[in-house]
Design a protein around this motif. Structure first.
Motif, mmCIF file in Angstrom:
data_model
loop_
_atom_site.group_PDB
_atom_site.id
_atom_site.type_symbol
_atom_site.label_atom_id
_atom_site.label_comp_id
_atom_site.label_asym_id
_atom_site.label_seq_id
_atom_site.Cartn_x
_atom_site.Cartn_y
_atom_site.Cartn_z
ATOM 1 N N ALA A 9 0.820 -1.226 0.000
ATOM 2 C CA ALA A 9 0.000 0.000 0.000
ATOM 3 C C ALA A 9 0.854 1.275 0.000
ATOM 4 N N ARG A 10 2.025 1.235 0.676
ATOM 5 C CA ARG A 10 2.829 2.461 0.776
ATOM 6 C C ARG A 10 3.304 2.911 -0.602
ATOM 7 N N GLN A 11 3.141 4.143 -0.892
ATOM 8 C CA GLN A 11 3.674 4.705 -2.130
ATOM 9 C C GLN A 11 3.973 6.173 -1.879
ATOM 10 N N SER A 12 4.842 6.725 -2.683
ATOM 11 C CA SER A 12 5.167 8.138 -2.529
ATOM 12 C C SER A 12 3.962 8.976 -2.907
ATOM 13 N N CYS A 13 3.530 9.818 -1.978
ATOM 14 C CA CYS A 13 2.372 10.673 -2.232
ATOM 15 C C CYS A 13 2.855 12.051 -2.673
ATOM 16 N N ARG A 14 2.404 12.472 -3.824
ATOM 17 C CA ARG A 14 2.788 13.784 -4.352
ATOM 18 C C ARG A 14 1.552 14.640 -4.624
ATOM 19 N N ASN A 15 0.495 14.360 -3.888
ATOM 20 C CA ASN A 15 -0.783 15.041 -4.081
ATOM 21 C C ASN A 15 -1.554 14.977 -2.756
ATOM 22 N N MET A 68 11.639 21.322 -8.335
ATOM 23 C CA MET A 68 11.430 19.956 -7.821
ATOM 24 C C MET A 68 10.356 19.954 -6.730
ATOM 25 N N ASN A 69 9.810 18.821 -6.481
ATOM 26 C CA ASN A 69 8.912 18.576 -5.338
ATOM 27 C C ASN A 69 7.832 19.641 -5.186
ATOM 28 N N LYS A 70 7.183 19.958 -6.280
ATOM 29 C CA LYS A 70 6.195 21.054 -6.290
ATOM 30 C C LYS A 70 5.011 20.808 -5.352
ATOM 31 N N CYS A 125 6.061 11.049 1.458
ATOM 32 C CA CYS A 125 7.035 10.982 0.369
ATOM 33 C C CYS A 125 8.411 11.298 0.966
ATOM 34 N N ILE A 126 9.358 10.432 0.703
ATOM 35 C CA ILE A 126 10.730 10.648 1.158
ATOM 36 C C ILE A 126 11.391 11.596 0.166
ATOM 37 N N LEU A 127 12.022 12.644 0.681
ATOM 38 C CA LEU A 127 12.663 13.628 -0.208
ATOM 39 C C LEU A 127 14.164 13.702 0.058
ATOM 40 N N GLY A 128 14.924 13.513 -1.013
ATOM 41 C CA GLY A 128 16.370 13.633 -0.907
ATOM 42 C C GLY A 128 16.890 14.897 -1.559
ATOM 43 N N TRP A 129 15.966 15.705 -2.066
ATOM 44 C CA TRP A 129 16.324 16.954 -2.767
ATOM 45 C C TRP A 129 15.918 18.128 -1.891
ATOM 46 N N GLN A 160 -4.065 4.741 -6.082
ATOM 47 C CA GLN A 160 -3.029 3.754 -5.782
ATOM 48 C C GLN A 160 -2.430 3.284 -7.106
ATOM 49 N N ARG A 161 -1.113 3.369 -7.218
ATOM 50 C CA ARG A 161 -0.444 2.953 -8.460
ATOM 51 C C ARG A 161 0.039 1.518 -8.331
ATOM 52 N N SER A 162 0.208 0.869 -9.479
ATOM 53 C CA SER A 162 0.842 -0.453 -9.401
ATOM 54 C C SER A 162 2.347 -0.235 -9.251
ATOM 55 N N LYS A 164 6.284 -0.465 -9.718
ATOM 56 C CA LYS A 164 7.277 -0.784 -10.748
ATOM 57 C C LYS A 164 8.554 -1.149 -10.009
ATOM 58 N N ARG A 165 8.984 -2.373 -10.093
ATOM 59 C CA ARG A 165 10.181 -2.802 -9.387
ATOM 60 C C ARG A 165 10.961 -3.794 -10.251
ATOM 61 N N LYS A 166 12.252 -3.914 -9.956
ATOM 62 C CA LYS A 166 13.046 -4.958 -10.604
ATOM 63 C C LYS A 166 12.459 -6.320 -10.263
HETATM 64 C C1 LIG Z 1 16.537 8.415 -0.506
HETATM 65 C C2 LIG Z 1 15.302 8.777 -1.306
HETATM 66 C C3 LIG Z 1 15.195 10.037 -1.874
HETATM 67 C C4 LIG Z 1 14.041 10.399 -2.591
HETATM 68 N N1 LIG Z 1 13.893 11.685 -3.041
HETATM 69 C C5 LIG Z 1 12.735 12.049 -3.649
HETATM 70 C C6 LIG Z 1 12.505 13.418 -4.000
HETATM 71 O O1 LIG Z 1 13.297 14.325 -3.732
HETATM 72 N N2 LIG Z 1 11.315 13.713 -4.611
HETATM 73 C C7 LIG Z 1 10.361 12.766 -4.875
HETATM 74 O O2 LIG Z 1 9.312 13.107 -5.415
HETATM 75 N N3 LIG Z 1 10.561 11.453 -4.532
HETATM 76 C C8 LIG Z 1 11.709 11.083 -3.925
HETATM 77 N N4 LIG Z 1 11.887 9.782 -3.519
HETATM 78 C C9 LIG Z 1 10.816 8.791 -3.756
HETATM 79 C C10 LIG Z 1 11.211 7.753 -4.823
HETATM 80 O O3 LIG Z 1 11.188 8.362 -6.086
HETATM 81 C C11 LIG Z 1 10.221 6.570 -4.730
HETATM 82 O O4 LIG Z 1 10.311 5.971 -3.465
HETATM 83 C C12 LIG Z 1 10.460 5.500 -5.785
HETATM 84 O O5 LIG Z 1 10.302 6.029 -7.092
HETATM 85 C C13 LIG Z 1 9.497 4.320 -5.624
HETATM 86 O O6 LIG Z 1 8.161 4.749 -5.712
HETATM 87 P P1 LIG Z 1 7.123 4.574 -4.514
HETATM 88 O O7 LIG Z 1 7.721 5.212 -3.287
HETATM 89 O O8 LIG Z 1 5.875 5.270 -4.950
HETATM 90 O O9 LIG Z 1 6.909 3.111 -4.284
HETATM 91 C C14 LIG Z 1 13.010 9.427 -2.795
HETATM 92 C C15 LIG Z 1 13.136 8.153 -2.213
HETATM 93 C C16 LIG Z 1 14.246 7.834 -1.464
HETATM 94 C C17 LIG Z 1 14.313 6.470 -0.811
#
Ligand SMILES: Cc1cc2nc3c(=O)[nH]c(=O)nc-3n(C[C@H](O)[C@H](O)[C@H](O)COP(=O)(O)O)c2cc1C
Length: 176
Positions: A9-15, A68-70, A125-129, A160-162, A164-166
């Motif tokens: 269920a966990r996915q990056s939320c950008r909305n 980024m990250n709007k 959403c985890i942000l590294g930027w 909810q998206r499907s 994409k993974r290796k």
């Molecule tokens: C260390 C790290 C940094 C990330 N930085 C960003 C970011 O700056 N902006 C963003 O939109 N997503 C960021 N992400 C999210 C990844 O893009 C995302 O986890 C990955 O594409 C898999 O998609 P999911 O989280 O929806 O399953 C980051 C994830 C990690 C683990």
């Protein structure tokens, strides 16, 4: 939810739903889960700064550089994860083994954070930027910021998206 269900269920939320706040007890459960995360020598070499209101807006501006990250300024909570000092044994281990345990510990902590948020019905959403210097100034931190996590409820039209993974065969091998 069992762990596999959380992982699916966990996915990056950008909305985010910008007007729906995060309940205090859910936030506490998320922070407690981070407290239970394992770390090298049990050192927990990180600090979490929970930013809400004006400080959330200020930190959001620091993750939106170069377009980024709007979405970040719609999240009601941003959690800044910065380094803290190693405990002595972990510092020694890291030096002698040439390994960066602190980054691993932070990664594990953030995995717990995002998993518990999902279990609580919240999104992350985890942000590294981000702009490290500016966030340090806003949050009064002396150590480097390593990650920022947005936290809130997804907007109603977010889906909810499907995943994409290796394939497993691309990164798992068995040595018997
Ligand atoms: C260390 C790290 C940094 C990330 N930085 C960003 C970011 O700056 N902006 C963003 O939109 N997503 C960021 N992400 C999210 C990844 O893009 C995302 O986890 C990955 O594409 C898999 O998609 P999911 O989280 O929806 O399953 C980051 C994830 C990690 C683990």
């Amino acid at each position: 939810m069992n762990f596999f269900e959380i992982a699916q269920a966990r996915q990056s939320c950008r909305n985010y739903d910008a007007v729906r706040p995060v309940e205090e007890e859910k936030l506490q459960a998320i922070l407690e889960s981070v407290r239970l995360a394992p770390s090298a020598c049990n050192g927990q070499p990180y600090r979490l700064t929970v930013c809400r209101g004006k400080s959330a807006a200020a930190v959001a501006a620091c993750v939106m550089g170069m377009g980024m990250n709007k979405f970040a300024d719609k999240a009601p909570v941003l959690i800044v994860i910065s380094e803290d000092s190693y405990v002595k044994s972990a510092a020694l281990g890291a030096k002698f083994k040439g390994n960066d345990y602190r980054s691993m510990d932070i990664g594990i902590a953030v995995a717990y954070l995002t998993a518990e948020a999902t279990a609580q019905g919240l999104d992350t959403c985890i942000l590294g930027w981000f702009d490290d210097d500016k966030i340090r100034g806003i949050c009064g931190l002396n150590h480097p910021v390593r990650l920022v996590v947005t936290l809130g409820y997804r907007a109603e039209n977010d889906v909810q998206r499907s995943k994409k993974r290796k394939d497993l065969s691309d990164f798992v091998s068995f040595c018997d």
